[in-house]
Write a protein that holds these residues in place. Structure first.
Motif, PDB file in Angstrom:
ATOM      1  N   SER A   1      27.944 -86.180  11.960  1.00  0.00           N
ATOM      2  CA  SER A   1      27.433 -86.350  14.131  1.00  0.00           C
ATOM      3  C   SER A   1      28.983 -86.240  13.977  1.00  0.00           C
ATOM      4  O   SER A   1      28.686 -85.976  15.514  1.00  0.00           O
TER       5      SER A   1
ATOM      6  N   GLN B   1      29.201 -82.718  15.555  1.00  0.00           N
ATOM      7  CA  GLN B   1      28.301 -82.137  16.714  1.00  0.00           C
ATOM      8  C   GLN B   1      28.250 -82.581  18.231  1.00  0.00           C
ATOM      9  O   GLN B   1      28.402 -82.273  18.646  1.00  0.00           O
ATOM     10  N   GLN B   2      28.889 -83.911  17.780  1.00  0.00           N
ATOM     11  CA  GLN B   2      28.979 -84.594  19.852  1.00  0.00           C
ATOM     12  C   GLN B   2      29.853 -83.962  20.119  1.00  0.00           C
ATOM     13  O   GLN B   2      29.850 -83.872  20.797  1.00  0.00           O
TER      14      GLN B   2
ATOM     15  N   SER C   1      29.721 -80.341  21.257  1.00  0.00           N
ATOM     16  CA  SER C   1      28.335 -80.486  22.710  1.00  0.00           C
ATOM     17  C   SER C   1      29.647 -80.585  23.859  1.00  0.00           C
ATOM     18  O   SER C   1      30.014 -79.698  25.276  1.00  0.00           O
TER      19      SER C   1
END
Length: 632
Positions: free
Chosen positions: A184, A187-188, A191
């Protein structure tokens, strides 16, 4: 009843049965000291023999102080009951140290009167071999375990395995949680980075458009300035042309006046001209000889360069062979960085030498043009002298009147002789400078050739290091594939039914009851032993010996897992343990970890025919879950 564990290890034992050949067997020896306080305080020594591959192999021996006295008198022992356990352990350790040798000095013998080890009493002998005879230091008689003892032993093993299973499941759950958190977070961050990249792209496009507009305006301004400067230069050129024409006319008049003066001193100049011609011819002959020698030396230099290149190639091949055996992956990376810096430096040196070469070529061209000008002036002077000779024939009658003026003109001739001597000295100096420039040019060419050879050797070494890295990656990927295949085979074998009829295998006889062992918990796995036995036979057929270990268990628990594979006698015939070279298992920053792989797992000779030709992406080494070993 309190129990103190003194010794527990796997020992290689030589089994002797009646009417059968001798064979080797790995037996786990467990020695405990039992202290009983009710009704009387006494101590007993309990020895148990088990086999990791056969859960029904169980032999027990209990020695009390009274039994030890009879044993001491029978076998002539010199130690007391308190020192006997430690001496027995020392004998076992000496047997363990000598078990890998071809002719061991100390060995353990398990002797049975029956043809098969099947619920019959056996005797364990500690034997020392010497050139004269076999000496038995100690002989202990063991009785096979009954149904109750075997059940108790198996229950303790199952309890240990369940505890290990629970610990592994907790560890797996924690690792899964950590991995999900990391995913997680990554992924942040991805982005955010993509947004920043879009912003940077927009800023870059706006900046490039502004720069193009600015440069177009500057180009138009520069073109206008260049046109204005061209017009000014043309006007200046016309003015200079007119001035030069005027100067040329003046110089022609001066030369005509000078002709009249030169006619008088014709004789002296003709004689000197002949002398100069002869010297020029000699110098030309010398020059041609020097040029021939120069060509020969060039040919010799070319042949020497060829020989040098062949010798460098041979040396490079020998260095390759040495470097392939000595270099390692970590050192290669450092060498690649150093060689990149060296290549940059050599490129800079090459650029500097090329610039110097261009400058030297320009200077040589200028000097050659100057020499040509001097030669044209000499030719013009010789033509003028021929004309002067014709005029002298006509004016021989006037020589008598001009004899009075000769004294004055002699001084002029002396000055001109000095001028001619100075010109000859200048010519010699220029020829020397030409020779020096030629020598410097040759030296620069040699330096350039040496630098090019160094560049080629560095590039070849870079290619070799890249090839070595590719082969190392191929070996690692192949090993990961082999590990995955072995673990899949383990899963398939453990999934097969392994429950046999326990009660049918045991023949209950009226054996006397043995004392119970309260501390009989074993810290080694036994339930998937049948799968490990089959796997050991499969590994022996491929000349591969695999030692599976469960590592890094929770340090708070007092239970440790030790998986001991049975050693096959064919390993000694094949020359010891099979293994890869140590350089393939050096730890790197960007390397892929190999889980559950010992350093002596596979042989490099066995790997050669199976190595893949192209590098493939290395799959992650799969870890078999603990539930695969316990289907129920």
């Amino acid at each position: 009843m309190a129990a103190e564990r003194l010794f527990e290890r796997s020992v290689c034992v030589q089994v002797r049965c009646q009417g059968c050949e001798e064979r080797r067997l790995n037996v786990r020896v467990n020695i405990e000291l039992l202290s009983i306080s009710n009704p009387v305080h006494k101590k007993d020594l309990a020895v148990r023999l088990t086999d990791d591959t056969d859960p029904f192999f169980l032999y027990n021996l209990v020695i009390s102080e009274e039994d030890f006295q009879s044993l001491k008198s029978q076998q002539g022992l010199l130690v007391d009951f308190s020192a006997f356990p430690q001496k027995f352990i020392d004998l076992l350790q000496q047997c363990i140290q000598e078990q890998n040798k071809d002719i061991p000095r100390f060995l353990l013998q398990l002797v049975s009167s029956a043809p098969v080890l099947d619920h019959t009493p056996v005797s364990l002998n500690v034997v020392e071999t010497n050139p004269f005879k076999h000496l038995t230091h100690l002989s202990l008689k063991f009785l096979p375990g009954n149904d109750a003892e075997i059940k108790k032993f198996l229950a303790s093993c199952l309890k240990c395995l369940k505890e290990d299973k629970i610990m592994l499941e907790e560890k797996l759950r924690k690792t899964e949680e950590n991995l999900t958190r990391q995913l997680s977070y990554t992924q942040q961050s991805l982005s955010e980075k993509s947004r920043e990249l879009d912003k940077l792209k927009n800023e870059w496009t706006s900046y490039t458009t502004a720069l193009t507009n600015k440069h177009t305006q500057e180009l138009t301004n520069e073109k206008e300035r260049a046109l204005q400067a061209q017009a000014q230069y043309q006007q200046q050129h016309e003015q200079q042309k007119k001035e030069l024409e005027n100067l040329h006319q003046k110089s022609v008049q001066q030369l005509q006046n000078r002709l009249s003066e030169l006619e008088v001193i014709n004789k002296d100049l003709t004689e000197r001209r002949y002398k100069g011609d002869s010297t020029v011819r000699e110098l030309k002959a010398k020059l041609s000889g020097i040029e021939d020698e120069c060509q020969r030396t060039k040919q010799e230099v070319l042949s020497l360069r060829r020989e040098n290149t062949t010798l460098d190639a041979e040396c490079h091949e020998k260095e390759k062979l040495i470097n392939q055996l000595q270099t390692r992956v970590a050192v290669l990376e450092q060498e690649i960085k150093d060689k990149d810096q060296l290549v940059i430096r050599t490129k800079e040196v090459l650029d500097a030498t090329q610039e110097q070469k261009v400058i030297l070529e320009e200077s040589t061209e200028k000097k050659q043009s100057h020499i040509e000008k001097l030669e044209t002036t000499i030719k013009s002077l010789s033509a003028e002298l021929l004309k002067a000779n014709e005029i002298i024939k006509k004016l021989q009658g006037d020589l008598k009147t001009l004899m009075s003026k000769l004294k004055l003109k002699n001084t002029v001739t002396i000055q001109q002789e000095k001028l001619l001597a100075e010109k000859e000295e200048r010519l010699q100096k220029e020829q020397r400078e030409l020779q020096e420039t030629g020598q410097s040019l040759r030296m620069k060419e040699q330096e350039v050739c040496k630098l090019q050879e160094q560049l080629e050797t560095t590039i070849q070494k870079l290619e070799e290091s890249k090839q070595l890295l590719k082969t190392n990656e191929n070996v690692i990927t192949w090993l990961n594939k082999q590990l995955n295949e072995i673990q899949m085979a383990k899963k398939l074998e453990t999934s097969a039914p392994t429950h046999g009829a326990v009660r049918s295998a045991l023949s209950p006889h009226g054996l006397p009851d043995r004392p119970s062992f309260p501390s009989s918990g074993i810290n080694h796995p036994l339930s998937p032993l049948y799968a490990f036995q089959n796997f050991a036979e499969l590994a022996h057929n491929k000349n591969v010996q695999c030692n599976t270990q469960l590592s890094k268990i929770n340090p708070c628990s007092s239970v440790q897992t030790v998986a001991a594979a049975s050693s096959h006698p064919a390993n000694k015939e094949n020359g010891g343990n099979l293994g890869l070279e140590s350089k393939y298992f050096k730890k790197k920053d960007d390397s892929i970890p190999l889980r559950g792989l010992s350093q002596n797992t596979l042989n490099s000779e066995y790997l050669k025919p199976y190595l893949p030709t192209k590098a493939q992406p290395s799959p992650k080494a799969a870890v078999t879950p603990a539930s695969a070993y316990f289907p129920g």
